[in-house]
Scaffold this active site. Structure first.
Site, mmCIF file in Angstrom:
data_model
loop_
_atom_site.group_PDB
_atom_site.id
_atom_site.type_symbol
_atom_site.label_atom_id
_atom_site.label_comp_id
_atom_site.label_asym_id
_atom_site.label_seq_id
_atom_site.Cartn_x
_atom_site.Cartn_y
_atom_site.Cartn_z
ATOM 1 N N GLY A 247 0.847 -1.187 0.000
ATOM 2 C CA GLY A 247 0.000 0.000 0.000
ATOM 3 C C GLY A 247 0.880 1.233 0.000
ATOM 4 O O GLY A 247 1.719 1.395 0.888
ATOM 5 N N CYS A 282 -8.386 -7.334 1.068
ATOM 6 C CA CYS A 282 -8.264 -6.512 -0.144
ATOM 7 C C CYS A 282 -9.233 -6.951 -1.236
ATOM 8 O O CYS A 282 -8.966 -6.757 -2.427
ATOM 9 C CB CYS A 282 -6.829 -6.523 -0.664
ATOM 10 S SG CYS A 282 -5.679 -5.704 0.459
#
Length: 339
Positions: A247, A282
Site C-alpha cells: 500500500g 483486499c
C-alpha cells in the site's frame, strides 16, 4: 482458562540501528508445526541468515525500528507509527517548498535523509481511502476481541480490541498486527542521491526487495503480478497465497506507507484468533493469505527477531535505491511460473 486482559495503547520507543551482515553460512533446519498453525503440505526446510547490529553498511538510508514499552510483545499502536511517518514526511515537504537560494543559505539545515520505519503493530484493520464505510455489523465483527499469543522474545498472550482506521492508500480492507513486519520507507522519489523513481517503479521496488528478502532468508520463492499488488507465493497447483501486502501513497513525490510481510501471524483458525477470517483481504475472493511460518511448516527458527529481519530488508532495499539493476527480481507475471 483465565480471562485475558484487554490491551490498551501505549507509547512507542525508537531504536535507530546500523546493520552489518555477517559472512556466515545459511543454516538449514527441519521444523515441526506449532500449535497455532496447521501442518502445511507445502512445508519446506527453512533457510535463515544471521546478522548483527554494529557498524553501518547503510550509506544513505536511515533505519528506525519502533517498539512498544512492553518487552514481551514490543507492539506499537498503528497511529503512533503513522504520526512518526508524517513527521518525517513533513520535513521532506518543507524542504522541497524552499527555494534553491534558501536551501543553499545554510539557515534551514540539510535536506532530510531517506528513512525506513519498521514495526509490529497492535491489531488494526485499515480501510482504503475510496472504500465505502463499513456497516455497523461489519465494524462490530472487526472490533470483536482477538486473542494473540506467541513465544518471542518471551511468552505472551493477551486479548485485544482491534482498531479500525481509514488510510490514504488505495485498495480495500486489510489487517496489521502481531506476527507481521511492517516496513515504511519515507523518501523523495526524485532525490539526486539515487536514480529517480516513478510511481510504478517505486511500488515495484518494494515488491522485489521483499521477494529477495524471502528467497535469501527463508528459501521462499514468490511472484508479483501487475493486477494484484503485493507478493505471492509461487505455486503450481491450488489457490494463490499472498504473503505480503502493498500500500503506497505519495505527495509531491514523497512516499508514505509501504509493505507488510506476514512472518508468524496466524492465518488459520476461527475469528477469535485468525483476523483474516473476519473479512476478504483486499477484496481478493478465492485467494488465501499465508505467512513465512505457514510456508515453512509451522514456526520460525530460534533467535528469530523482527528488528534483525527489518535490518536485513533495509540493506536489500538500499541496494536497489542506489543500483537500478537491483530493483529487479525474478518474474513479474504469474503465468511465467507455471501457474
Amino acid at each position: 482458562m483465565s480471562r485475558m486482559a484487554l490491551m490498551s495503547p501505549r507509547s512507542a520507543t525508537i531504536s535507530t540501528h546500523a546493520v552489518t551482515l555477517n559472512s556466515v553460512n545459511l543454516v538449514s533446519r527441519a521444523v515441526r508445526p506449532r500449535s497455532i498453525f496447521d501442518a502445511a503440505p507445502f512445508a519446506r526446510p527453512i533457510l535463515f541468515r544471521k546478522w548483527s547490529h554494529s557498524r553501518s553498511l547503510l550509506r544513505i538510508l536511515e533505519y528506525v525500528h519502533l517498539t512498544g514499552q512492553d518487552h514481551r510483545a514490543r507492539l506499537i499502536p498503528y497511529t503512533r507509527a503513522e504520526d512518526l511517518q508524517e513527521q518525517h514526511r513533513g520535513r521532506f515537504l518543507s524542504w522541497k517548498a524552499l527555494s534553491e537560494e534558501q536551501k543553499t543559505s545554510g539557515e534551514h539545515g540539510e535536506a532530510p535523509k531517506p528513512r525506513l520505519l519498521s514495526f509490529e503493530a497492535e491489531p488494526t484493520f485499515t480501510l482504503g481511502r475510496r472504500q465505502d464505510d463499513l456497516t455497523a455489523e461489519q465494524a462490530a465483527r472487526l472490533k470483536s476481541p482477538l486473542r494473540v499469543s506467541h513465544t518471542r522474545p518471551t511468552q505472551f498472550a493477551q486479548s485485544f480490541i482491534p482498531q479500525v482506521r481509514r488510510t490514504n492508500r488505495g485498495g480495500l480492507t486489510t489487517y496489521h498486527g502481531p506476527g507481521q513486519l511492517v516496513l515504511w520507507p519515507v523518501l523523495d522519489m526524485h532525490s539526486c542521491l539515487y536514480p529517480k523513481y516513478g510511481v510504478a517503479s517505486y511500488a515495484h521496488h518494494l515488491e522485489t526487495t521483499t521477494q529477495r528478502f524471502l528467497s535469501e532468508n527463508f528459501g521462499i520463492e514468490t511472484y508479483i503480478a501487475r493486477d494484484e499488488p503485493g507478493v505471492w507465493v509461487s505455486i503450481k497447483t491450488g489457490r494463490p497465497r499472498k504473503i505480503a501486502a502493498l500500500g503506497v501513497h505519495h505527495r509531491r513525490y514523497v512516499t508514505a506507507l509501504g509493505i507488510a510481510i506476514n512472518l508468524d501471524i496466524p492465518v488459520t483458525g476461527d475469528e477469535s484468533v485468525n483476523p483474516w477470517a473476519r473479512f476478504v483481504p483486499c477484496g481478493l475472493d478465492g485467494k488465501l493469505v499465508t505467512s513465512v511460518a505457514a510456508e515453512v511448516g509451522g514456526h520460525l527458527p530460534h533467535g528469530f527477531d523482527f528488528e534483525d529481519l527489518a535490518g536485513r530488508w533495509a540493506a536489500l532495499f538500499e541496494e536497489g535505491m542506489l543500483d537500478v539493476e537491483k530493483r529487479r527480481w525474478g518474474s513479474t507475471e504469474a503465468q511465467d511460473l507455471g501457474r
